[in-house]
Design an enzyme around this catalytic site. Structure first.
Site, short mmCIF file in Angstrom:
data_model
loop_
_atom_site.label_atom_id
_atom_site.label_comp_id
_atom_site.label_asym_id
_atom_site.label_seq_id
_atom_site.Cartn_x
_atom_site.Cartn_y
_atom_site.Cartn_z
N GLY A 236 0.80 -1.21 0.00
CA GLY A 236 0.00 0.00 0.00
C GLY A 236 0.84 1.26 0.00
CB SER A 238 1.94 3.08 -4.90
OG SER A 238 3.22 2.62 -5.31
CB ALA A 255 5.98 6.29 -14.06
CB THR A 256 11.51 5.33 -11.93
OG1 THR A 256 10.99 4.39 -10.98
CG2 THR A 256 11.56 6.71 -11.31
CG HIS A 273 0.43 2.59 -10.10
ND1 HIS A 273 1.25 3.15 -9.16
CD2 HIS A 273 0.42 1.27 -9.84
CE1 HIS A 273 1.72 2.22 -8.35
NE2 HIS A 273 1.24 1.06 -8.76
NE ARG A 274 -0.11 5.42 -17.84
CZ ARG A 274 0.30 4.91 -18.99
NH1 ARG A 274 -0.53 4.14 -19.71
NH2 ARG A 274 1.52 5.14 -19.43
CG ASP A 303 5.47 4.62 -7.21
OD1 ASP A 303 6.32 3.77 -6.88
OD2 ASP A 303 4.24 4.46 -7.08
#
Length: 402
Positions: A236, A238, A255-256, A273-274, A303
């Site tokens: 959790g 992120s 975003a890496t 995530h998006r 992240d």
């Protein structure tokens, strides 16, 4: 202008009647909250709720001086007997202004969902904004009268953090604005966890019956400028990092991990995530984090650092023992030092996410152990430059610093 919060809870109150959840079970005593109702200078009542007269009496006030009762909810609420001598509740049409004999002016603001918000200006010019539950202002524009900074905002910070983001985007919430969370429901455990989450948004909560002075800024929470969020896989972390910036506009999400063309499972993770991020956020898919940290601008969410490290180790040949011994280790140390220095010198709000892998099973391979060790060193270096460090376990955030 004095504001007494006769209640600070959701329309059903907290705990909710007959709700078996853990949060309702622990929302007792000082953590219990009646439905939100606001008494302004003893003359204006925003939202009439059951027990408002008794709540006022417990707070040392009387409703006998109330000259106007206004409703904010999209409906008239539960059946409430109007106490003797209290005016019948009403509602101001959106965009209209009501002038009271007491010198208060009340302007109704349109919301993005059914309901009415009220901007109250006191006789001496202090400005208060009160938003109904589950609502955010609609049609705000920078430079408009509604966008001038308010002294105090009472809003559903937990349920609609984007309302604060909208107000901040146009300048209606400034660094000195006292943001107080109301309409609190069983979404966040009471006590320290509620205070921690609200502080990350630059807001606070107060007990029912509290009287606040509009324009007194000494209790405005200080939002950490640099935060590191650590956690294991699917912990959790992120979600915690994103939650910390939901109340701020124009966040840049870094975003890496890249796109990894052809990896369906990775694509599904990225899409999840998006979908979770606010529509107003921008995304940059890059590992070139240092220049972004050096720029001025809106909040930055990175992240994650564990993927940044994997790319950095790839680039210096860290997986080959000979290359590692021949200069790869030194090159990686320099990159980590450069990143930590950039975090130290950053002037924008920054939230960084990284994995915590040192507490699990020892990797079976030398390269896996090397990555584990280097990630531990990276996390330590970055944590040393952050005002707040949080470890997330099973969705629960433990503050290690700050």
């Amino acid at each position: 202008m004095d504001v007494t919060l006769l209640g600070t809870g959701a329309p059903a109150g907290l705990p909710r009647p007959d709700c078996p959840c853990a949060i309702c079970a622990t929302s007792l005593g000082g953590d219990a909250r009646a439905a939100t109702a606001v008494l302004v200078d003893g003359t204006l009542l925003l939202d009439l709720t059951p027990g408002a007269a008794f709540a006022a009496a417990r707070a040392g006030h009387s409703l006998g001086g109330v000259r106007q009762v206004l409703l904010s909810h999209p409906h008239d609420g539960p059946p409430v007997e109007v106490p003797a001598g209290l005016p019948q509740p009403g509602r101001v049409p959106d965009g209209r202004e009501l002038a009271l004999l007491t010198g208060h002016r009340v302007r109704a603001l349109a919301m993005d969902t059914p309901g009415t918000g009220y901007a109250v200006t006191g006789p001496e010019g202090q400005r208060l904004l009160y938003l109904p539950p589950g609502c955010a202002p609609a049609g705000l524009e920078a430079g408009s009268a509604q966008a001038a900074p308010y002294d105090m905002v009472l809003a559903d910070v937990v349920g609609r953090p984007d309302a604060l983001a909208r107000l901040r985007a146009v300048g209606a919430v400034a660094p000195t604005t006292d943001v107080v969370a109301v309409h609190l429901d069983h979404d966040v455990p009471p006590g320290r966890e509620l205070a921690r989450r609200l502080a990350a948004a630059g807001a606070r909560a107060v007990p029912d019956g509290t009287t606040l002075v509009v324009g007194a800024y000494e209790d405005v929470p200080d939002v950490p400028r640099r935060t590191l969020v650590l956690g294991g896989a699917r912990s959790g972390k992120s979600v915690e990092a994103e939650r910390r910036l939901e109340a701020f506009p124009d966040v840049l999400y870094v975003a890496t991990g890249g796109t990894r063309d052809g990896d369906a499972e990775w694509a599904a993770r990225v899409e999840l995530h998006r979908e979770r991020r606010p529509a107003s956020w921008r995304t940059a898919e890059t590992v070139d984090v240092v220049p972004l940290l050096a720029e001025e601008g809106p909040p930055l969410l990175v992240d994650c650092l564990s993927l940044w490290l994997a790319h950095a180790m790839d680039s210096v040949g860290a997986w080959d023992d000979a290359t590692w011994a021949g200069g790869g280790e030194r090159a990686l140390r320099e990159r980590v030092t450069e990143l930590a220095r950039a975090v130290r010198e950053a002037r924008r709000t920054v939230v960084l996410v990284s994995n915590e892998v040192g507490s699990g099973v020892v990797p079976a391979t030398a390269s896996g152990r090397r990555y584990r060790d280097e990630l531990g060193r990276l996390n330590t270096a970055v944590a040393g430059e952050c005002e707040q460090v949080v470890l997330v376990v099973a969705g629960q955030a433990l503050v290690l610093r700050g």
